[in-house]
Motif scaffolding. Structure first.
Motif, PDB file in Angstrom:
ATOM      1  N   HIS A  76       0.863  -1.175   0.000  1.00 37.18           N
ATOM      2  CA  HIS A  76       0.000   0.000   0.000  1.00 37.18           C
ATOM      3  C   HIS A  76       0.902   1.229   0.000  1.00 37.18           C
ATOM      4  O   HIS A  76       1.901   1.287   0.735  1.00 37.18           O
ATOM      5  N   THR A 115      -4.730   2.534  -5.805  1.00 37.98           N
ATOM      6  CA  THR A 115      -4.658   3.494  -4.712  1.00 37.98           C
ATOM      7  C   THR A 115      -5.550   4.694  -4.986  1.00 37.98           C
ATOM      8  O   THR A 115      -6.271   5.165  -4.092  1.00 37.98           O
ATOM      9  N   TRP A 123      -5.472  11.326  -2.856  1.00 38.84           N
ATOM     10  CA  TRP A 123      -4.347  11.140  -3.772  1.00 38.84           C
ATOM     11  C   TRP A 123      -3.521  12.407  -3.921  1.00 38.84           C
ATOM     12  O   TRP A 123      -2.316  12.356  -4.206  1.00 38.84           O
ATOM     13  N   TYR A 126      -0.102  12.333  -2.316  1.00 32.48           N
ATOM     14  CA  TYR A 126       0.890  11.332  -2.694  1.00 32.48           C
ATOM     15  C   TYR A 126       1.861  11.883  -3.740  1.00 32.48           C
ATOM     16  O   TYR A 126       1.508  12.728  -4.555  1.00 32.48           O
TER      17      TYR A 126
END
Length: 300
Positions: A76, A115, A123, A126
């Motif tokens: 993950h 993801t 998101w 990230y």
């Protein structure tokens, strides 16, 4: 505590952790530095602010060329998203993760797609992961050992949260790096909380993983979310109840409302974590965990 700060783990002179500032949230994401003869990082964060991890190595006194291992507990991206960045910055380090996860770090494209679907608006926090070169990564399986010279890490498969999840038990310090198998420890309020994201959450296997923690019975638990805590049997009994009660609550609310979006909205509105993490993070976390339970119930 502040993002980027480095802390020693009580009773473990060779072990430190850094607050990675995951999701712009303090006390949510931790990466551990094992300052052994063959030094290792346990987990890597989401790629964002990976420089904080390199700075933490400098602060602890581990040269980047001397880092021997990068050890994502699972792939993950909140645990493995920085693996490619750290492998690039630490040229002699080997990345070790469960064999199921290896192809996804070599080619993260499917991992990124999954993801994005799971974390939705989160998101934005990230970094796009860098592939780990195929000659720099090796697979692990249950029962393996990672030799750090003066420390040995035993590998325990813990597939309830994800099929590619492992825990690492450091025999020397009697520390267990729990990944997400023992839940989310919230030090500011001293409570443990469920983690049940889509698409692999499985209640019964998660309960098996809790039993694995109890069988190991380490002196210290090191949570990826967040930080170390002394092990106590009631803590893990409590986490098993948290999981069971959480799934039962979602099941009951689904039967009442008969509309999955309404179920999600209900638990998002009822979150009690806004004063701990921020309203934005608390709501996103609640939504993620409800969706994971709904998917599990569909599988059942």
């Amino acid at each position: 505590m502040a993002i980027g700060d480095v802390f020693a783990v009580d009773g473990c002179p060779d072990l430190h952790y850094v607050d990675t500032g995951m999701y712009d949230t303090e006390e949510y994401g931790a990466v551990y530095i094992v300052d052994a003869e063959e030094p290792a990082l346990v987990d890597t964060g989401i790629g964002t602010r990976y420089e904080n991890i390199l700075d933490a190595l400098d602060e602890v006194g581990v040269a980047r060329d001397d880092l021997a291992y990068v050890l994502p507990t699972h792939v993950h991206l909140d645990h493995a998203g920085g693996a490619g960045y750290l492998a690039e910055a630490c040229p002699n380090a080997t990345v070790l993760t469960h064999e199921i996860g290896v192809p996804h770090l070599v080619d993260p494209s499917r991992l990124v797609a999954g993801t994005k679907a799971a974390v939705e608006s989160q998101w934005q926090f990230y970094a796009e992961p860098k592939p780990v070169p195929e000659d720099r990564i090796e697979g692990l399986e249950d029962g393996d050992e990672v030799d750090l010279g003066d420390h040995t890490l035993d590998v325990h498969h813990a597939p309830g949260h994800a099929p590619h999840q492992v825990m690492f038990h450091d025999r020397t310090d009697d520390v267990l790096f729990t990944a997400d198998a023992a839940g989310i420890w919230i030090p500011s309020v001293e409570r443990i909380r469920q983690t049940s994201p889509p698409a692999n959450f499985d209640l019964e296997t998660c309960l098996d993983d809790v039993e694995t923690v109890q069988d190991i019975e380490p002196e210290t638990l090191c949570f990826g979310h967040f930080g170390p805590r002394r092990y106590e049997e009631p803590l893990m009994d409590g986490y098993a109840r948290v999981l069971e009660e959480w799934v039962a609550a979602v099941r009951e609310k689904r039967a009442e409302l008969d509309d999955d979006e309404a179920v999600i909205d209900y638990f998002v509105a009822e979150t009690g974590m806004a004063t701990v993490w921020s309203e934005r993070k608390a709501r996103a976390e609640e939504r993620l965990n409800v969706r994971g339970v709904l998917a599990f119930l569909d599988e059942q």
